[in-house]
Design a protein around this motif. Structure first.
Motif, PDB file in Angstrom:
ATOM      1  N   VAL A 159       0.648  11.364   2.347  1.00 29.61           N
ATOM      2  CA  VAL A 159       0.454  10.956   3.741  1.00 29.61           C
ATOM      3  C   VAL A 159       0.556   9.436   3.870  1.00 29.61           C
ATOM      4  O   VAL A 159       1.110   8.911   4.839  1.00 29.61           O
ATOM      5  CB  VAL A 159      -0.903  11.464   4.269  1.00 29.61           C
ATOM      6  N   GLN A 160       0.055   8.722   2.861  1.00 34.56           N
ATOM      7  CA  GLN A 160       0.095   7.260   2.890  1.00 34.56           C
ATOM      8  C   GLN A 160       1.524   6.725   2.777  1.00 34.56           C
ATOM      9  O   GLN A 160       1.873   5.695   3.344  1.00 34.56           O
ATOM     10  CB  GLN A 160      -0.734   6.697   1.729  1.00 34.56           C
ATOM     11  N   MET A 161       2.391   7.467   2.081  1.00 30.19           N
ATOM     12  CA  MET A 161       3.734   6.939   1.796  1.00 30.19           C
ATOM     13  C   MET A 161       4.793   7.363   2.805  1.00 30.19           C
ATOM     14  O   MET A 161       5.826   6.712   2.924  1.00 30.19           O
ATOM     15  CB  MET A 161       4.193   7.369   0.395  1.00 30.19           C
ATOM     16  N   THR A 162       4.586   8.467   3.522  1.00 31.75           N
ATOM     17  CA  THR A 162       5.681   8.982   4.346  1.00 31.75           C
ATOM     18  C   THR A 162       5.662   8.420   5.764  1.00 31.75           C
ATOM     19  O   THR A 162       4.600   8.367   6.405  1.00 31.75           O
ATOM     20  CB  THR A 162       5.650  10.526   4.408  1.00 31.75           C
ATOM     21  N   PRO A 163       6.809   8.030   6.290  1.00 33.41           N
ATOM     22  CA  PRO A 163       6.890   7.579   7.688  1.00 33.41           C
ATOM     23  C   PRO A 163       6.490   8.648   8.702  1.00 33.41           C
ATOM     24  O   PRO A 163       6.178   8.329   9.843  1.00 33.41           O
ATOM     25  CB  PRO A 163       8.371   7.200   7.845  1.00 33.41           C
ATOM     26  N   LEU A 164       6.490   9.914   8.290  1.00 35.95           N
ATOM     27  CA  LEU A 164       6.143  10.986   9.216  1.00 35.95           C
ATOM     28  C   LEU A 164       4.721  10.834   9.774  1.00 35.95           C
ATOM     29  O   LEU A 164       4.422  11.316  10.862  1.00 35.95           O
ATOM     30  CB  LEU A 164       6.264  12.346   8.514  1.00 35.95           C
ATOM     31  N   SER A 165       3.853  10.160   9.022  1.00 37.19           N
ATOM     32  CA  SER A 165       2.461  10.041   9.444  1.00 37.19           C
ATOM     33  C   SER A 165       2.108   8.652   9.958  1.00 37.19           C
ATOM     34  O   SER A 165       0.944   8.379  10.261  1.00 37.19           O
ATOM     35  CB  SER A 165       1.531  10.377   8.269  1.00 37.19           C
ATOM     36  N   TRP A 166       3.079   7.779  10.078  1.00 35.49           N
ATOM     37  CA  TRP A 166       2.791   6.387  10.436  1.00 35.49           C
ATOM     38  C   TRP A 166       2.047   6.240  11.759  1.00 35.49           C
ATOM     39  O   TRP A 166       1.224   5.351  11.917  1.00 35.49           O
ATOM     40  CB  TRP A 166       4.095   5.595  10.485  1.00 35.49           C
ATOM     41  N   HIS A 167       2.349   7.088  12.709  1.00 39.55           N
ATOM     42  CA  HIS A 167       1.777   6.917  14.044  1.00 39.55           C
ATOM     43  C   HIS A 167       0.604   7.868  14.304  1.00 39.55           C
ATOM     44  O   HIS A 167       0.142   7.989  15.442  1.00 39.55           O
ATOM     45  CB  HIS A 167       2.863   7.110  15.100  1.00 39.55           C
ATOM     46  N   ALA A 168       0.137   8.496  13.250  1.00 45.28           N
ATOM     47  CA  ALA A 168      -1.004   9.410  13.401  1.00 45.28           C
ATOM     48  C   ALA A 168      -2.318   8.629  13.366  1.00 45.28           C
ATOM     49  O   ALA A 168      -2.453   7.650  12.625  1.00 45.28           O
ATOM     50  CB  ALA A 168      -0.989  10.444  12.288  1.00 45.28           C
ATOM     51  N   THR A 219       0.826  -1.209   0.000  1.00 46.33           N
ATOM     52  CA  THR A 219       0.000   0.000   0.000  1.00 46.33           C
ATOM     53  C   THR A 219       0.860   1.258   0.000  1.00 46.33           C
ATOM     54  O   THR A 219       0.596   2.215  -0.740  1.00 46.33           O
ATOM     55  CB  THR A 219      -0.931   0.002   1.233  1.00 46.33           C
ATOM     56  N   LEU A 220       1.898   1.259   0.818  1.00 46.34           N
ATOM     57  CA  LEU A 220       2.808   2.403   0.850  1.00 46.34           C
ATOM     58  C   LEU A 220       3.470   2.607  -0.514  1.00 46.34           C
ATOM     59  O   LEU A 220       3.541   3.732  -1.022  1.00 46.34           O
ATOM     60  CB  LEU A 220       3.865   2.197   1.930  1.00 46.34           C
ATOM     61  N   PHE A 221       3.958   1.520  -1.108  1.00 44.80           N
ATOM     62  CA  PHE A 221       4.676   1.667  -2.379  1.00 44.80           C
ATOM     63  C   PHE A 221       3.747   2.072  -3.508  1.00 44.80           C
ATOM     64  O   PHE A 221       4.158   2.809  -4.421  1.00 44.80           O
ATOM     65  CB  PHE A 221       5.421   0.372  -2.703  1.00 44.80           C
ATOM     66  N   GLU A 222       2.502   1.631  -3.482  1.00 44.44           N
ATOM     67  CA  GLU A 222       1.547   2.074  -4.492  1.00 44.44           C
ATOM     68  C   GLU A 222       1.282   3.567  -4.363  1.00 44.44           C
ATOM     69  O   GLU A 222       1.184   4.283  -5.372  1.00 44.44           O
ATOM     70  CB  GLU A 222       0.248   1.272  -4.362  1.00 44.44           C
ATOM     71  N   ALA A 223       1.168   4.048  -3.131  1.00 44.14           N
ATOM     72  CA  ALA A 223       0.980   5.484  -2.905  1.00 44.14           C
ATOM     73  C   ALA A 223       2.206   6.264  -3.360  1.00 44.14           C
ATOM     74  O   ALA A 223       2.089   7.332  -3.984  1.00 44.14           O
ATOM     75  CB  ALA A 223       0.694   5.750  -1.429  1.00 44.14           C
ATOM     76  N   ARG A 224       3.379   5.740  -3.060  1.00 38.76           N
ATOM     77  CA  ARG A 224       4.612   6.420  -3.472  1.00 38.76           C
ATOM     78  C   ARG A 224       4.722   6.474  -4.988  1.00 38.76           C
ATOM     79  O   ARG A 224       5.095   7.506  -5.558  1.00 38.76           O
ATOM     80  CB  ARG A 224       5.828   5.698  -2.874  1.00 38.76           C
ATOM     81  N   GLN A 225       4.370   5.377  -5.633  1.00 34.58           N
ATOM     82  CA  GLN A 225       4.410   5.357  -7.095  1.00 34.58           C
ATOM     83  C   GLN A 225       3.456   6.407  -7.670  1.00 34.58           C
ATOM     84  O   GLN A 225       3.791   7.096  -8.647  1.00 34.58           O
ATOM     85  CB  GLN A 225       4.032   3.968  -7.606  1.00 34.58           C
ATOM     86  N   ALA A 226       2.291   6.552  -7.057  1.00 32.48           N
ATOM     87  CA  ALA A 226       1.336   7.557  -7.527  1.00 32.48           C
ATOM     88  C   ALA A 226       1.894   8.967  -7.377  1.00 32.48           C
ATOM     89  O   ALA A 226       1.758   9.805  -8.282  1.00 32.48           O
ATOM     90  CB  ALA A 226       0.019   7.418  -6.771  1.00 32.48           C
ATOM     91  N   VAL A 227       2.528   9.255  -6.231  1.00 33.35           N
ATOM     92  CA  VAL A 227       3.113  10.583  -6.022  1.00 33.35           C
ATOM     93  C   VAL A 227       4.218  10.849  -7.040  1.00 33.35           C
ATOM     94  O   VAL A 227       4.261  11.914  -7.672  1.00 33.35           O
ATOM     95  CB  VAL A 227       3.663  10.712  -4.588  1.00 33.35           C
ATOM     96  N   LEU A 228       5.104   9.897  -7.234  1.00 31.25           N
ATOM     97  CA  LEU A 228       6.236  10.103  -8.134  1.00 31.25           C
ATOM     98  C   LEU A 228       5.813  10.180  -9.589  1.00 31.25           C
ATOM     99  O   LEU A 228       6.439  10.877 -10.398  1.00 31.25           O
ATOM    100  CB  LEU A 228       7.273   8.994  -7.948  1.00 31.25           C
TER     101      LEU A 228
END
Length: 286
Positions: free
Chosen positions: A241-250, A65-74
């Motif tokens: 938000v889905q891809m970044t570790p900054l939001s993992w614990h939100a 899920t994270l990598f799919e979100a990252r691919q979409a952003v990039l």
């Protein structure tokens, strides 16, 4: 059209780069659809066109899920366009022909490195990331492997690219040719400051430790600072938000409130370094 597995075998058989077993460090050779060392360790080419070298790994939050979100952003935004342009300029400037993207994730940055005459490899410890990379991008060598035990012979590559990812300097020095370079991208103080402020309460990132580490481990050849405000849509923000570790614990409410209030641009603030790894005290132990 050839299958991805056949394409992968063709690349392995081209002998443009050389491989070694990550378990016993013996040379790997291609036998039918398998890489095999003299000790008897074998690594099969998957039908998707990648090779798995990593053994047992711990479960990670870096999932499909994270990598799919990252691919979409990039793919759908200009967030890293200037970074990719800068990397390409440096690869051309230093006449780089063989490149490994160490920490390639889902492979979008890796795919952007493709150019006539270049041999491109992408390596990551995440099977989910490499599977998505192999599914999406052709004409690249994809390996699931630990950066500490890269499955390549010594003096193999002209360049290692390492984008916003952990590094292993000892491995990098080992697989690079004598004048090989590392192109490393690291965050600067205000990288994704909007997300950092919302989920950590800190608007700025203390990048000093990162830059000091680089200065201690590498000879700095060039340093390019990039700071831009990039237009973002609501969908782009949701994927970020889905891809970044900054939001993992939100929690879900915090994420929802952020997405409702966030602005129309995101801050990119990074440094692109061109480096050469410094010698280690025990070079024979590399």
């Amino acid at each position: 059209m050839k299958s991805k597995k056949v394409e992968a075998l063709d690349r392995l058989n081209s002998r443009i780069v050389s491989y070694r077993c990550p378990l016993c460090e013996q040379r790997l050779t291609v036998e039918e659809e398998t890489l095999r060392c003299a000790t008897g360790h074998t690594f099969d080419v998957a039908k998707q066109g990648y090779v798995y070298f990593a053994g047992d790994t711990k479960k990670s939050m870096y999932d499909a899920t994270l990598f799919e979100a990252r691919q979409a952003v990039l793919t759908n935004t200009a967030l890293y366009d200037t970074v990719q342009q800068t990397i390409d300029e440096q690869l051309t400037k230093y006449n780089v022909r063989t490149i490994v993207d160490a920490g390639c994730g889902e492979g979008t940055h890796t795919a952007a490195l493709r150019s006539d005459g270049r041999y491109i490899a992408g390596v990551d410890l995440s099977k989910d990331g490499v599977q998505l990379a192999a599914k999406t991008y052709r004409n690249i060598e994809w390996f699931v492997a630990d950066l500490a035990h890269l499955p390549y012979e010594d003096d193999t590559f002209d360049a290692v690219v390492n984008i916003l990812s952990p590094a292993n300097e000892r491995s990098f020095r080992r697989i690079l040719k004598e004048d090989g370079i590392v192109i490393k991208v690291v965050p600067n103080a205000h990288y994704l400051t909007e997300v950092r402020q919302a989920f950590t309460g800190e608007a700025a990132y203390d990048a000093k430790e990162t830059h000091d580490h680089i200065a201690s481990k590498y000879h700095i050849v060039e340093k390019v600072e990039i700071k831009e405000e990039i237009p973002f849509t609501e969908t782009d923000w949701a994927n970020l938000v889905q891809m970044t570790p900054l939001s993992w614990h939100a929690d879900a409410l915090t994420v929802m409130e952020f997405l409702e209030e966030v602005g129309k641009t995101v801050t990119l603030d990074v440094v692109v370094y061109v480096l050469r790894v410094k010698p280690f005290a025990n070079e024979s132990g590399i």
